[in-house]
Design a protein around this motif. Structure first.
Motif, mmCIF file in Angstrom:
data_model
loop_
_atom_site.group_PDB
_atom_site.id
_atom_site.type_symbol
_atom_site.label_atom_id
_atom_site.label_comp_id
_atom_site.label_asym_id
_atom_site.label_seq_id
_atom_site.Cartn_x
_atom_site.Cartn_y
_atom_site.Cartn_z
ATOM 1 N N MET A 1 0.816 -1.192 0.000
ATOM 2 C CA MET A 1 0.000 0.000 0.000
ATOM 3 C C MET A 1 0.862 1.259 0.000
ATOM 4 S SD MET A 1 -3.034 0.621 -0.259
ATOM 5 C CE MET A 1 -4.442 1.536 0.138
ATOM 6 N N THR A 2 2.007 1.173 0.695
ATOM 7 C CA THR A 2 2.932 2.312 0.743
ATOM 8 C C THR A 2 3.390 2.685 -0.663
ATOM 9 O OG1 THR A 2 3.726 1.601 2.899
ATOM 10 C CG2 THR A 2 5.126 3.127 1.696
ATOM 11 N N ALA A 3 3.797 1.683 -1.435
ATOM 12 C CA ALA A 3 4.302 1.932 -2.790
ATOM 13 C C ALA A 3 3.217 2.501 -3.685
ATOM 14 C CB ALA A 3 4.865 0.647 -3.384
ATOM 15 N N VAL A 4 2.008 1.975 -3.568
ATOM 16 C CA VAL A 4 0.898 2.451 -4.407
ATOM 17 C C VAL A 4 0.584 3.908 -4.084
ATOM 18 C CG1 VAL A 4 -1.545 2.149 -4.942
ATOM 19 C CG2 VAL A 4 -0.066 0.145 -4.695
ATOM 20 N N TYR A 40 11.539 5.465 -9.739
ATOM 21 C CA TYR A 40 10.896 5.862 -8.483
ATOM 22 C C TYR A 40 9.872 4.835 -8.028
ATOM 23 C CZ TYR A 40 6.903 8.278 -10.891
ATOM 24 O OH TYR A 40 5.806 8.606 -11.638
ATOM 25 N N ARG A 41 9.226 4.147 -8.925
ATOM 26 C CA ARG A 41 8.293 3.093 -8.524
ATOM 27 C C ARG A 41 9.042 1.918 -7.886
ATOM 28 N NH1 ARG A 41 3.557 3.036 -13.110
ATOM 29 N NH2 ARG A 41 2.996 5.231 -12.834
ATOM 30 N N THR A 42 10.220 1.613 -8.396
ATOM 31 C CA THR A 42 11.024 0.540 -7.810
ATOM 32 C C THR A 42 11.502 0.942 -6.414
ATOM 33 O OG1 THR A 42 11.704 -0.210 -10.002
ATOM 34 C CG2 THR A 42 13.065 -0.909 -8.139
ATOM 35 N N VAL A 43 11.947 2.180 -6.263
ATOM 36 C CA VAL A 43 12.364 2.669 -4.944
ATOM 37 C C VAL A 43 11.189 2.609 -3.967
ATOM 38 C CG1 VAL A 43 13.130 4.720 -3.661
ATOM 39 C CG2 VAL A 43 14.249 4.096 -5.819
ATOM 40 N N PHE A 44 10.011 3.001 -4.409
ATOM 41 C CA PHE A 44 8.832 2.958 -3.542
ATOM 42 C C PHE A 44 8.468 1.518 -3.175
ATOM 43 C CE2 PHE A 44 7.168 7.156 -5.533
ATOM 44 C CZ PHE A 44 8.105 7.875 -4.814
ATOM 45 N N THR A 45 8.697 0.591 -4.080
ATOM 46 C CA THR A 45 8.417 -0.818 -3.794
ATOM 47 C C THR A 45 9.397 -1.353 -2.753
ATOM 48 O OG1 THR A 45 7.554 -1.073 -6.038
ATOM 49 C CG2 THR A 45 8.074 -3.082 -4.851
ATOM 50 N N PHE A 65 7.294 -11.974 1.875
ATOM 51 C CA PHE A 65 7.165 -12.958 0.799
ATOM 52 C C PHE A 65 5.766 -12.917 0.181
ATOM 53 C CE2 PHE A 65 6.039 -17.215 -0.715
ATOM 54 C CZ PHE A 65 7.025 -17.401 -1.669
ATOM 55 N N VAL A 66 4.751 -12.885 1.019
ATOM 56 C CA VAL A 66 3.370 -12.859 0.510
ATOM 57 C C VAL A 66 3.135 -11.604 -0.331
ATOM 58 C CG1 VAL A 66 0.945 -12.648 1.188
ATOM 59 C CG2 VAL A 66 2.425 -14.317 2.326
ATOM 60 N N ILE A 67 3.539 -10.451 0.168
ATOM 61 C CA ILE A 67 3.347 -9.205 -0.579
ATOM 62 C C ILE A 67 4.194 -9.193 -1.847
ATOM 63 C CG2 ILE A 67 3.607 -6.689 -0.496
ATOM 64 C CD1 ILE A 67 1.230 -7.835 1.125
ATOM 65 N N ALA A 68 5.389 -9.765 -1.804
ATOM 66 C CA ALA A 68 6.234 -9.837 -3.001
ATOM 67 C C ALA A 68 5.574 -10.696 -4.078
ATOM 68 C CB ALA A 68 7.615 -10.381 -2.647
ATOM 69 N N VAL A 69 4.991 -11.814 -3.680
ATOM 70 C CA VAL A 69 4.292 -12.679 -4.645
ATOM 71 C C VAL A 69 3.075 -11.954 -5.217
ATOM 72 C CG1 VAL A 69 2.945 -14.808 -4.885
ATOM 73 C CG2 VAL A 69 5.138 -14.848 -3.691
ATOM 74 N N VAL A 70 2.314 -11.293 -4.354
ATOM 75 C CA VAL A 70 1.149 -10.535 -4.827
ATOM 76 C C VAL A 70 1.594 -9.447 -5.805
ATOM 77 C CG1 VAL A 70 -0.678 -8.931 -4.116
ATOM 78 C CG2 VAL A 70 -0.292 -11.043 -2.822
ATOM 79 N N SER A 71 2.674 -8.749 -5.497
ATOM 80 C CA SER A 71 3.201 -7.709 -6.385
ATOM 81 C C SER A 71 3.607 -8.288 -7.734
ATOM 82 C CB SER A 71 4.398 -7.008 -5.750
ATOM 83 O OG SER A 71 4.022 -6.357 -4.572
ATOM 84 N N LEU A 72 4.261 -9.441 -7.703
ATOM 85 C CA LEU A 72 4.652 -10.107 -8.939
ATOM 86 C C LEU A 72 3.425 -10.486 -9.762
ATOM 87 C CD1 LEU A 72 6.680 -11.498 -10.840
ATOM 88 C CD2 LEU A 72 6.525 -13.502 -9.351
ATOM 89 N N LEU A 73 2.427 -11.054 -9.116
ATOM 90 C CA LEU A 73 1.210 -11.453 -9.829
ATOM 91 C C LEU A 73 0.468 -10.246 -10.405
ATOM 92 C CD1 LEU A 73 -0.090 -14.285 -7.463
ATOM 93 C CD2 LEU A 73 1.086 -14.528 -9.671
ATOM 94 N N LEU A 74 0.425 -9.148 -9.668
ATOM 95 C CA LEU A 74 -0.188 -7.928 -10.198
ATOM 96 C C LEU A 74 0.595 -7.394 -11.392
ATOM 97 C CD1 LEU A 74 -1.195 -6.094 -6.899
ATOM 98 C CD2 LEU A 74 -2.734 -7.133 -8.584
#
Length: 129
Positions: A1-4, A40-45, A65-74
């Motif tokens: 949510m922070t990155a978004v 900047y999106r990568t830095v925010f991630t 790990f869970v959020i990283a997988v969700v980010s990858l799937l998105l």
């Protein structure tokens, strides 16, 4: 949510100073505009992964790990959803960088605050009986 949240605010700020084109066809985005957006999106991630570790009540790298997988799937979903509408390298780069960026942010948070037992540095808390 922070990155978004940070991405939306930064996109709006850059659009307000006419750096980021608004209502432009994908061809209107230059390489450098997209490159800056990717950076900047990568830095925010990465920052998002860092925040996840700080907020996780226990086993922080499992949360990462869970959020990283969700980010990858998105990111993969965005490739399919926007393939005909956007520059391909940008979509692919966002998807490829999603998991390692979140993961790195989590590891960076663990490294900076070494209160976390060393056995968690591998990514998951090891249960010792």
């Amino acid at each position: 949510m922070t990155a978004v949240l940070l991405t939306v605010v930064t996109d709006a700020a850059l659009a307000s100073i006419c750096f980021l084109p608004v209502d432009v066809e994908p061809e209107g985005y230059t390489f450098w505009v997209l490159f800056v957006a990717l950076v900047y999106r990568t830095v925010f991630t990465v920052l998002g992964g860092f925040v996840i570790v700080k907020l996780a009540p226990h086993n922080p790298m499992k949360h990462v790990f869970v959020i990283a997988v969700v980010s990858l799937l998105l990111g993969i979903g965005a490739i399919f959803a926007e393939w005909d509408m956007f520059v391909h390298w940008f979509l692919i780069a966002q998807a490829v960088l999603a998991f390692p960026s979140v993961w790195y942010g989590g590891k960076l948070a663990l490294f900076r605050h070494s209160k976390i037992p060393e056995r968690e540095w591998s990514g998951f808390k090891l249960n010792h009986h």
